[in-house]
Design a protein around this motif. Structure first.
Motif, PDB file in Angstrom:
ATOM      1  N   ARG A 115       0.862  -1.189   0.000  1.00 38.62           N
ATOM      2  CA  ARG A 115       0.000   0.000   0.000  1.00 38.62           C
ATOM      3  C   ARG A 115       0.899   1.240   0.000  1.00 38.62           C
ATOM      4  O   ARG A 115       1.843   1.325   0.786  1.00 38.62           O
ATOM      5  CB  ARG A 115      -0.884  -0.025   1.238  1.00 38.62           C
ATOM      6  CG  ARG A 115      -1.933   1.035   1.266  1.00 38.62           C
ATOM      7  CD  ARG A 115      -2.798   0.858   2.545  1.00 38.62           C
ATOM      8  NE  ARG A 115      -3.971   1.671   2.456  1.00 38.62           N
ATOM      9  CZ  ARG A 115      -5.109   1.285   1.914  1.00 38.62           C
ATOM     10  NH1 ARG A 115      -5.233   0.069   1.429  1.00 38.62           N
ATOM     11  NH2 ARG A 115      -6.140   2.096   1.867  1.00 38.62           N
ATOM     12  N   CYS A 116       0.631   2.184  -0.878  1.00 41.54           N
ATOM     13  CA  CYS A 116       1.438   3.404  -0.963  1.00 41.54           C
ATOM     14  C   CYS A 116       1.264   4.234   0.312  1.00 41.54           C
ATOM     15  O   CYS A 116       0.197   4.210   0.921  1.00 41.54           O
ATOM     16  CB  CYS A 116       1.037   4.224  -2.192  1.00 41.54           C
ATOM     17  SG  CYS A 116       1.416   3.380  -3.751  1.00 41.54           S
ATOM     18  N   PRO A 117       2.296   4.968   0.711  1.00 45.08           N
ATOM     19  CA  PRO A 117       2.242   5.699   1.980  1.00 45.08           C
ATOM     20  C   PRO A 117       1.364   6.946   1.960  1.00 45.08           C
ATOM     21  O   PRO A 117       1.100   7.528   2.995  1.00 45.08           O
ATOM     22  CB  PRO A 117       3.700   6.081   2.230  1.00 45.08           C
ATOM     23  CG  PRO A 117       4.324   6.094   0.885  1.00 45.08           C
ATOM     24  CD  PRO A 117       3.606   5.043   0.086  1.00 45.08           C
ATOM     25  N   PHE A 118       0.914   7.370   0.797  1.00 38.41           N
ATOM     26  CA  PHE A 118      -0.059   8.456   0.718  1.00 38.41           C
ATOM     27  C   PHE A 118      -1.008   8.175  -0.427  1.00 38.41           C
ATOM     28  O   PHE A 118      -0.709   7.410  -1.322  1.00 38.41           O
ATOM     29  CB  PHE A 118       0.592   9.838   0.591  1.00 38.41           C
ATOM     30  CG  PHE A 118       1.732   9.904  -0.370  1.00 38.41           C
ATOM     31  CD1 PHE A 118       1.511  10.169  -1.714  1.00 38.41           C
ATOM     32  CD2 PHE A 118       3.034   9.710   0.053  1.00 38.41           C
ATOM     33  CE1 PHE A 118       2.558  10.229  -2.604  1.00 38.41           C
ATOM     34  CE2 PHE A 118       4.088   9.774  -0.831  1.00 38.41           C
ATOM     35  CZ  PHE A 118       3.849  10.033  -2.164  1.00 38.41           C
ATOM     36  N   LYS A 119      -2.187   8.785  -0.326  1.00 42.33           N
ATOM     37  CA  LYS A 119      -3.278   8.480  -1.239  1.00 42.33           C
ATOM     38  C   LYS A 119      -3.713   9.758  -1.942  1.00 42.33           C
ATOM     39  O   LYS A 119      -3.918  10.777  -1.290  1.00 42.33           O
ATOM     40  CB  LYS A 119      -4.422   7.899  -0.400  1.00 42.33           C
ATOM     41  CG  LYS A 119      -5.566   7.350  -1.176  1.00 42.33           C
ATOM     42  CD  LYS A 119      -6.521   6.705  -0.200  1.00 42.33           C
ATOM     43  CE  LYS A 119      -7.939   6.963  -0.654  1.00 42.33           C
ATOM     44  NZ  LYS A 119      -8.924   6.471   0.240  1.00 42.33           N
ATOM     45  N   GLY A 120      -3.826   9.701  -3.283  1.00 37.87           N
ATOM     46  CA  GLY A 120      -4.277  10.849  -4.062  1.00 37.87           C
ATOM     47  C   GLY A 120      -5.747  11.096  -3.843  1.00 37.87           C
ATOM     48  O   GLY A 120      -6.396  10.382  -3.081  1.00 37.87           O
ATOM     49  N   PRO A 121      -6.263  12.091  -4.460  1.00 38.75           N
ATOM     50  CA  PRO A 121      -5.644  12.869  -5.530  1.00 38.75           C
ATOM     51  C   PRO A 121      -4.835  14.065  -4.996  1.00 38.75           C
ATOM     52  O   PRO A 121      -5.143  14.611  -3.949  1.00 38.75           O
ATOM     53  CB  PRO A 121      -6.852  13.375  -6.318  1.00 38.75           C
ATOM     54  CG  PRO A 121      -7.932  13.503  -5.284  1.00 38.75           C
ATOM     55  CD  PRO A 121      -7.684  12.400  -4.293  1.00 38.75           C
ATOM     56  N   PHE A 122      -3.787  14.426  -5.764  1.00 33.86           N
ATOM     57  CA  PHE A 122      -2.967  15.595  -5.484  1.00 33.86           C
ATOM     58  C   PHE A 122      -2.743  16.362  -6.775  1.00 33.86           C
ATOM     59  O   PHE A 122      -2.665  15.760  -7.850  1.00 33.86           O
ATOM     60  CB  PHE A 122      -1.583  15.188  -4.960  1.00 33.86           C
ATOM     61  CG  PHE A 122      -1.568  14.667  -3.558  1.00 33.86           C
ATOM     62  CD1 PHE A 122      -1.478  15.536  -2.475  1.00 33.86           C
ATOM     63  CD2 PHE A 122      -1.605  13.312  -3.311  1.00 33.86           C
ATOM     64  CE1 PHE A 122      -1.443  15.056  -1.177  1.00 33.86           C
ATOM     65  CE2 PHE A 122      -1.565  12.812  -2.017  1.00 33.86           C
ATOM     66  CZ  PHE A 122      -1.487  13.691  -0.949  1.00 33.86           C
ATOM     67  N   THR A 123      -2.617  17.659  -6.679  1.00 35.41           N
ATOM     68  CA  THR A 123      -2.048  18.448  -7.765  1.00 35.41           C
ATOM     69  C   THR A 123      -0.635  18.770  -7.310  1.00 35.41           C
ATOM     70  O   THR A 123      -0.353  18.782  -6.104  1.00 35.41           O
ATOM     71  CB  THR A 123      -2.842  19.746  -8.032  1.00 35.41           C
ATOM     72  OG1 THR A 123      -2.868  20.525  -6.846  1.00 35.41           O
ATOM     73  CG2 THR A 123      -4.248  19.435  -8.520  1.00 35.41           C
TER      74      THR A 123
END
Length: 152
Positions: free
Chosen positions: A16-24
């Motif tokens: 599991r990735c350490p942060f979750k989008g969405p991001f700009t």
């Protein structure tokens, strides 16, 4: 004091990735941070299984080295060492032709919560974590801000 070596296991199960989008985000290439590509904003989003991040780079007309491109990162590992957080990802994009171009290390720092969440992140130049000292210095640096939902 011996030099440290980075070892990545081929074919390992993604995590599991350490942060979750969405991001700009805005980004710069080359480590100096001087050629920041901030308009138009690029965007990053999580895939449905949260083990992948899809990164959409926008080209900035006034920034040399910026380009429109899509990259996918599959998160292979993340850990904390002292005050720094690291992540290793397997990259998928047009320029991946070998293991040396497939794996990248990232150092990152998260701030805020919810809609105020930001992440500063730096990417390694090679398939190694060597020389990646801070989220503000690296082959490519990112300033991410929580953004609108997009699709993978």
């Amino acid at each position: 004091d011996s030099p440290m070596y980075s070892m990545f296991r081929r074919g390992s199960e993604p995590v599991r990735c350490p942060f979750k989008g969405p991001f700009t985000f805005s980004y710069s290439k080359g480590g100096s941070g001087l050629n920041q590509c901030s308009f138009p904003k690029s965007y990053l989003d999580s895939c449905s299984d949260h083990r992948r991040l899809q990164v959409h780079f926008q080209a900035c007309i006034d920034v040399q080295g910026s380009e429109s491109a899509v990259e996918q990162m599959e998160c292979l590992a993340h850990w904390k060492e002292g005050s720094k957080h690291y992540m290793v990802a397997e990259m998928s994009h047009d320029h991946v032709h070998s293991d040396e171009t497939r794996y990248r290390c990232f150092v990152y720092e998260k701030s805020g919560k919810g809609d105020n969440r930001t992440v500063q992140m730096a990417q390694s130049l090679t398939a190694s974590c060597t020389g990646l000292w801070s989220p503000q210095e690296g082959y490519r640096t990112f300033d991410l801000e929580k953004g609108e939902l997009r699709t993978c």
